[in-house]
Design a protein around this motif. Structure first.
Motif, PDB file in Angstrom:
ATOM      1  N   GLU A   1     -19.579 -22.943  49.863  1.00 17.69           N
ATOM      2  CA  GLU A   1     -19.419 -24.478  50.108  1.00 17.69           C
ATOM      3  C   GLU A   1     -20.735 -24.758  50.974  1.00 17.69           C
ATOM      4  O   GLU A   1     -21.135 -24.071  51.614  1.00 17.69           O
ATOM      5  CB  GLU A   1     -18.075 -25.184  50.530  1.00 17.69           C
ATOM      6  N   THR A   2     -20.995 -26.059  50.714  1.00 23.62           N
ATOM      7  CA  THR A   2     -22.081 -26.730  51.577  1.00 23.62           C
ATOM      8  C   THR A   2     -21.915 -28.298  51.808  1.00 23.62           C
ATOM      9  O   THR A   2     -20.988 -28.785  50.961  1.00 23.62           O
ATOM     10  CB  THR A   2     -23.465 -26.568  50.943  1.00 23.62           C
ATOM     11  N   ILE A   3     -22.165 -28.771  52.910  1.00 24.45           N
ATOM     12  CA  ILE A   3     -22.433 -30.082  53.175  1.00 24.45           C
ATOM     13  C   ILE A   3     -23.838 -30.911  52.578  1.00 24.45           C
ATOM     14  O   ILE A   3     -24.778 -30.273  53.048  1.00 24.45           O
ATOM     15  CB  ILE A   3     -22.009 -30.457  54.661  1.00 24.45           C
ATOM     16  N   VAL A   4     -23.595 -31.618  51.739  1.00 25.85           N
ATOM     17  CA  VAL A   4     -24.608 -32.444  51.168  1.00 25.85           C
ATOM     18  C   VAL A   4     -24.885 -33.710  51.925  1.00 25.85           C
ATOM     19  O   VAL A   4     -24.125 -34.411  51.949  1.00 25.85           O
ATOM     20  CB  VAL A   4     -24.653 -32.662  49.773  1.00 25.85           C
ATOM     21  N   ALA A   5     -26.108 -33.944  52.516  1.00 30.21           N
ATOM     22  CA  ALA A   5     -26.654 -35.163  53.062  1.00 30.21           C
ATOM     23  C   ALA A   5     -26.752 -36.231  52.080  1.00 30.21           C
ATOM     24  O   ALA A   5     -27.811 -36.741  51.855  1.00 30.21           O
ATOM     25  CB  ALA A   5     -27.628 -35.073  54.179  1.00 30.21           C
ATOM     26  N   ALA A   6     -25.838 -36.689  51.203  1.00 30.24           N
ATOM     27  CA  ALA A   6     -25.815 -37.616  50.114  1.00 30.24           C
ATOM     28  C   ALA A   6     -24.352 -38.048  49.763  1.00 30.24           C
ATOM     29  O   ALA A   6     -23.552 -37.222  50.083  1.00 30.24           O
ATOM     30  CB  ALA A   6     -26.318 -36.863  48.855  1.00 30.24           C
ATOM     31  N   GLU A   7     -24.371 -39.340  49.204  1.00 33.58           N
ATOM     32  CA  GLU A   7     -23.058 -39.940  49.064  1.00 33.58           C
ATOM     33  C   GLU A   7     -22.396 -39.114  47.777  1.00 33.58           C
ATOM     34  O   GLU A   7     -23.149 -38.509  46.972  1.00 33.58           O
ATOM     35  CB  GLU A   7     -23.325 -41.259  48.329  1.00 33.58           C
ATOM     36  N   PRO A   8     -21.047 -38.777  47.971  1.00 33.17           N
ATOM     37  CA  PRO A   8     -20.301 -37.983  47.132  1.00 33.17           C
ATOM     38  C   PRO A   8     -20.591 -38.279  45.543  1.00 33.17           C
ATOM     39  O   PRO A   8     -20.406 -37.681  44.878  1.00 33.17           O
ATOM     40  CB  PRO A   8     -18.892 -38.025  47.745  1.00 33.17           C
ATOM     41  N   ALA A   9     -20.441 -39.805  45.493  1.00 33.48           N
ATOM     42  CA  ALA A   9     -20.550 -40.259  44.047  1.00 33.48           C
ATOM     43  C   ALA A   9     -22.041 -39.751  43.418  1.00 33.48           C
ATOM     44  O   ALA A   9     -22.044 -39.457  42.283  1.00 33.48           O
ATOM     45  CB  ALA A   9     -20.579 -41.817  44.206  1.00 33.48           C
ATOM     46  N   ALA A  10     -22.878 -39.859  44.371  1.00 36.28           N
ATOM     47  CA  ALA A  10     -24.388 -39.383  43.793  1.00 36.28           C
ATOM     48  C   ALA A  10     -24.245 -37.723  43.615  1.00 36.28           C
ATOM     49  O   ALA A  10     -24.652 -37.518  42.531  1.00 36.28           O
ATOM     50  CB  ALA A  10     -25.306 -39.682  44.902  1.00 36.28           C
ATOM     51  N   VAL A  11     -23.595 -37.116  44.243  1.00 39.12           N
ATOM     52  CA  VAL A  11     -23.553 -35.672  44.225  1.00 39.12           C
ATOM     53  C   VAL A  11     -22.597 -35.314  42.769  1.00 39.12           C
ATOM     54  O   VAL A  11     -23.270 -34.833  42.004  1.00 39.12           O
ATOM     55  CB  VAL A  11     -22.913 -34.917  45.283  1.00 39.12           C
ATOM     56  N   TRP A  12     -21.577 -36.184  42.646  1.00 41.81           N
ATOM     57  CA  TRP A  12     -20.723 -35.841  41.468  1.00 41.81           C
ATOM     58  C   TRP A  12     -21.573 -36.334  40.389  1.00 41.81           C
ATOM     59  O   TRP A  12     -21.415 -35.629  39.256  1.00 41.81           O
ATOM     60  CB  TRP A  12     -19.282 -36.703  41.523  1.00 41.81           C
ATOM     61  N   ALA A  13     -22.357 -37.325  40.241  1.00 40.57           N
ATOM     62  CA  ALA A  13     -23.006 -37.885  39.185  1.00 40.57           C
ATOM     63  C   ALA A  13     -24.005 -36.995  38.741  1.00 40.57           C
ATOM     64  O   ALA A  13     -24.225 -36.567  37.416  1.00 40.57           O
ATOM     65  CB  ALA A  13     -23.861 -38.890  39.295  1.00 40.57           C
ATOM     66  N   ALA A  14     -24.778 -36.035  39.460  1.00 40.29           N
ATOM     67  CA  ALA A  14     -25.624 -35.161  39.189  1.00 40.29           C
ATOM     68  C   ALA A  14     -24.786 -33.764  38.767  1.00 40.29           C
ATOM     69  O   ALA A  14     -25.437 -33.332  37.678  1.00 40.29           O
ATOM     70  CB  ALA A  14     -26.403 -34.699  40.415  1.00 40.29           C
ATOM     71  N   ILE A  15     -23.675 -33.472  39.171  1.00 46.13           N
ATOM     72  CA  ILE A  15     -22.884 -32.422  38.809  1.00 46.13           C
ATOM     73  C   ILE A  15     -22.404 -32.664  37.298  1.00 46.13           C
ATOM     74  O   ILE A  15     -22.510 -31.739  36.692  1.00 46.13           O
ATOM     75  CB  ILE A  15     -21.670 -31.988  39.705  1.00 46.13           C
ATOM     76  N   ALA A  16     -22.031 -33.837  36.973  1.00 46.19           N
ATOM     77  CA  ALA A  16     -21.117 -34.236  36.201  1.00 46.19           C
ATOM     78  C   ALA A  16     -22.306 -34.192  34.766  1.00 46.19           C
ATOM     79  O   ALA A  16     -21.941 -34.514  33.523  1.00 46.19           O
ATOM     80  CB  ALA A  16     -20.407 -35.584  35.921  1.00 46.19           C
ATOM     81  N   ASP A  17     -23.337 -34.685  35.150  1.00 47.32           N
ATOM     82  CA  ASP A  17     -24.771 -34.884  34.128  1.00 47.32           C
ATOM     83  C   ASP A  17     -25.039 -33.301  33.515  1.00 47.32           C
ATOM     84  O   ASP A  17     -26.169 -32.835  33.820  1.00 47.32           O
ATOM     85  CB  ASP A  17     -25.861 -35.590  34.838  1.00 47.32           C
TER      86      ASP A  17
END
Length: 137
Positions: A7-23
């Motif tokens: 795991e890692t901490i991403v300096a980005a909004e969780p919704a934006a991270v999820w949007a990239a993963i889900a795409d």
């Protein structure tokens, strides 16, 4: 079965991270733009083309928007000659508007776990860096 969890901490909004993963069809642009040259979707299968032209087939098992979890399974032995592969990304809220990104991979045979861990750790660092370099939505 060996299980690798990184795991890692991403300096980005969780919704934006999820949007990239889900795409799932845009992994080559949104997550690993140097590691993956192209991606295409055929039904429930994602076909990744690597820089050397090698193709990797992944069955997309689940894209759970409510749980922010995407699961997939590499089909075929691939470069590590795995008998079994199943992995999932999960995105969690973290403090300060950041995201905690978890990548869990289950593999057989057990003795491939160290090689898988090295690839997952390197890949997750590349994903984190890519996500942090993208402009906020």
């Amino acid at each position: 079965m060996a299980s690798v969890r990184v795991e890692t901490i991403v300096a980005a909004e969780p919704a934006a991270v999820w949007a990239a993963i889900a795409d799932v069809g845009a992994v080559h642009r949104r997550l690993l733009p140097g590691r993956v040259r192209d991606a295409r979707i055929e039904g429930d299968v994602r076909i990744l083309t690597m820089p050397d032209g090698t193709e990797v087939r992944e069955l997309i098992v689940a894209v759970d928007h409510d749980g922010r979890r995407m699961a997939y399974s590499v089909q075929g032995p691939g470069r590590l000659t795995l008998a079994h592969h199943h992995a999932a990304f999960e995105v969690f809220d973290h403090d300060g508007g950041r995201a905690r990104l978890v990548w869990t991979t289950d593999v057989l045979p057990h003795d491939r776990a160290a090689a898988v861990r090295a690839r997952v750790e390197r890949g997750l660092e590349e994903i984190r860096s890519t996500l942090e370099s993208q402009p906020a939505a």
